[in-house]
Design a protein around this motif. Structure first.
Motif, PDB file in Angstrom:
ATOM      1  N   HIS A 101       0.829  -1.210   0.000  1.00 22.05           N
ATOM      2  CA  HIS A 101       0.000   0.000   0.000  1.00 22.05           C
ATOM      3  C   HIS A 101       0.864   1.261   0.000  1.00 22.05           C
ATOM      4  O   HIS A 101       0.554   2.230  -0.690  1.00 22.05           O
ATOM      5  CB  HIS A 101      -0.950  -0.001   1.207  1.00 22.05           C
ATOM      6  N   ARG A 118       2.366   1.805  -3.336  1.00 20.21           N
ATOM      7  CA  ARG A 118       1.396   2.399  -4.259  1.00 20.21           C
ATOM      8  C   ARG A 118       1.188   3.881  -3.943  1.00 20.21           C
ATOM      9  O   ARG A 118       0.983   4.696  -4.852  1.00 20.21           O
ATOM     10  CB  ARG A 118       0.074   1.633  -4.219  1.00 20.21           C
ATOM     11  N   ARG A 168     -14.252   7.467 -16.286  1.00 25.70           N
ATOM     12  CA  ARG A 168     -13.539   7.638 -15.019  1.00 25.70           C
ATOM     13  C   ARG A 168     -12.135   8.190 -15.229  1.00 25.70           C
ATOM     14  O   ARG A 168     -11.664   9.040 -14.482  1.00 25.70           O
ATOM     15  CB  ARG A 168     -13.426   6.289 -14.295  1.00 25.70           C
ATOM     16  N   LEU A 225      -6.708   1.562 -11.757  1.00 26.46           N
ATOM     17  CA  LEU A 225      -6.027   1.530 -10.460  1.00 26.46           C
ATOM     18  C   LEU A 225      -5.570   0.090 -10.202  1.00 26.46           C
ATOM     19  O   LEU A 225      -6.376  -0.834 -10.293  1.00 26.46           O
ATOM     20  CB  LEU A 225      -7.045   1.997  -9.401  1.00 26.46           C
ATOM     21  N   THR A 275     -10.212  -3.322  -1.194  1.00 27.01           N
ATOM     22  CA  THR A 275      -9.997  -3.445   0.248  1.00 27.01           C
ATOM     23  C   THR A 275     -11.290  -3.278   1.037  1.00 27.01           C
ATOM     24  O   THR A 275     -11.566  -4.046   1.954  1.00 27.01           O
ATOM     25  CB  THR A 275      -8.986  -2.375   0.715  1.00 27.01           C
TER      26      THR A 275
HETATM   27  C1  LIG Z   1      -8.678   1.594  -4.166  1.00 33.23           C
HETATM   28  C2  LIG Z   1      -9.250   1.270  -5.496  1.00 33.23           C
HETATM   29  C3  LIG Z   1      -9.344  -0.043  -5.982  1.00 33.23           C
HETATM   30  C4  LIG Z   1      -9.023  -1.252  -5.158  1.00 33.23           C
HETATM   31  O1  LIG Z   1      -7.718  -1.310  -4.704  1.00 33.23           O
HETATM   32  P1  LIG Z   1      -7.361  -2.224  -3.457  1.00 33.23           P
HETATM   33  O2  LIG Z   1      -5.899  -2.058  -3.311  1.00 33.23           O
HETATM   34  O3  LIG Z   1      -7.746  -3.610  -3.819  1.00 33.23           O
HETATM   35  O4  LIG Z   1      -8.131  -1.693  -2.307  1.00 33.23           O
HETATM   36  C5  LIG Z   1      -9.794  -0.228  -7.278  1.00 33.23           C
HETATM   37  N1  LIG Z   1     -10.177   0.817  -8.041  1.00 33.23           N
HETATM   38  C6  LIG Z   1     -10.135   2.074  -7.593  1.00 33.23           C
HETATM   39  C7  LIG Z   1     -10.563   3.171  -8.483  1.00 33.23           C
HETATM   40  C8  LIG Z   1      -9.675   2.346  -6.307  1.00 33.23           C
HETATM   41  O5  LIG Z   1      -9.647   3.600  -5.852  1.00 33.23           O
END
Ligand SMILES: *Cc1c(COP(=O)(O)O)cnc(C)c1O
Length: 359
Positions: free
Chosen positions: A91, A94, A186, A256, A302
């Motif tokens: 995390h 990222r 988006r 993402l 998440t």
């Molecule tokens: C946070 C998010 C996700 C999911 O990411 P995780 O790391 O699995 O929580 C997917 N798409 C978008 C647009 C997000 O903001």
């Protein structure tokens, strides 16, 4: 490494009761982590302080031009009262990818994970214990210079707050109704879709409202150019099962890169499933549906972990998937992923990090 200064809250808040509905983001813990950045001082003054309001100059850059990034991760309470963080390093890595795109200075990843461990340990009594609940952790960074010209900030604040939450969708592992959005998009090639930054979510609200007013839970986002290729569902990554192939859109800068997505791909591979990261068009999905080959669809993230999609509406077509019930692959992923997160299934991937008493 810098010392984290701790100031304990004098008055502890009343915690939600064991049977109280936690919802998502309704309650916040007693403390928060803060660290500042200045162009001359780098990241400095890390501290844990009582949770409370921020005081910002009205001209603060992030309030006008959205120079901001964030993350979302969870801590889980196990049966033997251990607290586990799920892939915290990934995390923060990222967060640094988002930082790079938004011209925000990089953070030291190990230092941030340690700071989060410390914060969660101090507020550990806030970690809810009921099945499906967790402590949601929200790290974020704001550009804090008071300046209303458009330029990157030179001062930033990194903050971490925590919130006890229940499962994101009140229906638990119910199946979502999804509207395939063809007007609003988006994210675009060359844009900021791969970064967790505020503007992406502000831009998505209108389509979300439109879908909600028609009785849908979320939208499927298509690519901005051809409006054909599926990219994400709401704020989740998306998977489809067609015959025995499990497909998720391949990553690009308008998508993402979800850590739940990544974890699901690893699990599916380890089970010997055929998993493809490739482009998938809404036409292909519709055709598979008409031929009875579309077995499942689900989102991952998440907040909601794995969310089955029961119904898809694309133009005038209504596709009901797996009798609008969670399918076997979504169920197995949900069970195994939450099993690992709650320490009930052996973590052979080393995804979890225990909050030890030392911090
Ligand atoms: C946070 C998010 C996700 C999911 O990411 P995780 O790391 O699995 O929580 C997917 N798409 C978008 C647009 C997000 O903001």
């Amino acid at each position: 490494m810098q010392e984290i200064k701790i100031t304990f809250a004098e008055h502890k808040k009343v915690k939600p009761g064991i049977d109280e509905k936690l919802g998502f983001g309704k309650f916040y813990t007693d403390h928060m982590f803060i660290m500042d950045y200045d162009i001359n001082e780098n990241w400095h003054n890390p501290r844990i302080v009582p949770y409370g309001s921020l005081s910002l100059d009205p001209a603060t850059i992030c309030l006008h031009y959205g120079q901001q990034v964030y993350e979302g991760m969870k801590a889980y309470m196990t049966k033997n009262n251990k607290i586990l963080l799920f892939r915290p390093k990934k995390h923060i890595e990222r967060l640094n990818i988002s930082n790079e795109r938004l011209c925000i200075p990089k953070l030291d990843e190990k230092f941030c994970v340690d700071a989060i461990k410390k914060l969660v340990n101090i507020d550990k009594d806030w970690t809810p214990t009921k099945p499906g609940t967790a402590l949601y952790i929200r790290p974020f960074i704001l550009a804090t210079d008071p300046y209303i010209g458009v330029r990157p900030g030179e001062k930033f604040r990194f903050i971490v707050i925590c919130s006890p939450v229940s499962s994101y969708y009140s229906a638990g592992l119910g199946a979502l109704k999804i509207y395939v959005e063809e007007d609003y998009v988006r994210a675009v090639k060359g844009g900021v879709g791969f970064a967790k930054t505020a503007g992406n979510y502000a831009a998505s609200l209108k389509a979300q409202n439109k879908a909600a007013s028609m009785g849908y839970d979320q939208v499927i986002w298509l690519d901005a150019i051809e409006k054909r290729y599926v990219e994400e569902v709401g704020t989740m990554n998306v998977f489809f099962v067609i015959d025995n192939e499990i497909i998720t859109p391949e990553l690009q800068d308008s998508i993402l890169s979800g850590i739940t997505r990544l974890s699901c791909i690893s699990l599916l591979r380890s089970w010997g499933e055929k998993i493809s990261e490739r482009r998938i068009s809404i036409n292909e999905i519709h055709e598979a549906y008409l031929n009875g080959r579309l077995k499942e669809a689900f989102g991952t993230g998440t907040a909601a972990v794995v969310s089955p999609i029961g119904l898809l509406r694309w133009r005038e077509n209504i596709m009901k998937i797996n009798g609008e019930k969670p399918g076997p692959i979504a169920k197995k992923l949900y069970d195994v992923l939450t099993g690992i997160q709650f320490g009930q299934i052996e973590d052979t991937f080393s995804w979890t990090l225990e909050i030890d008493a030392c911090c």
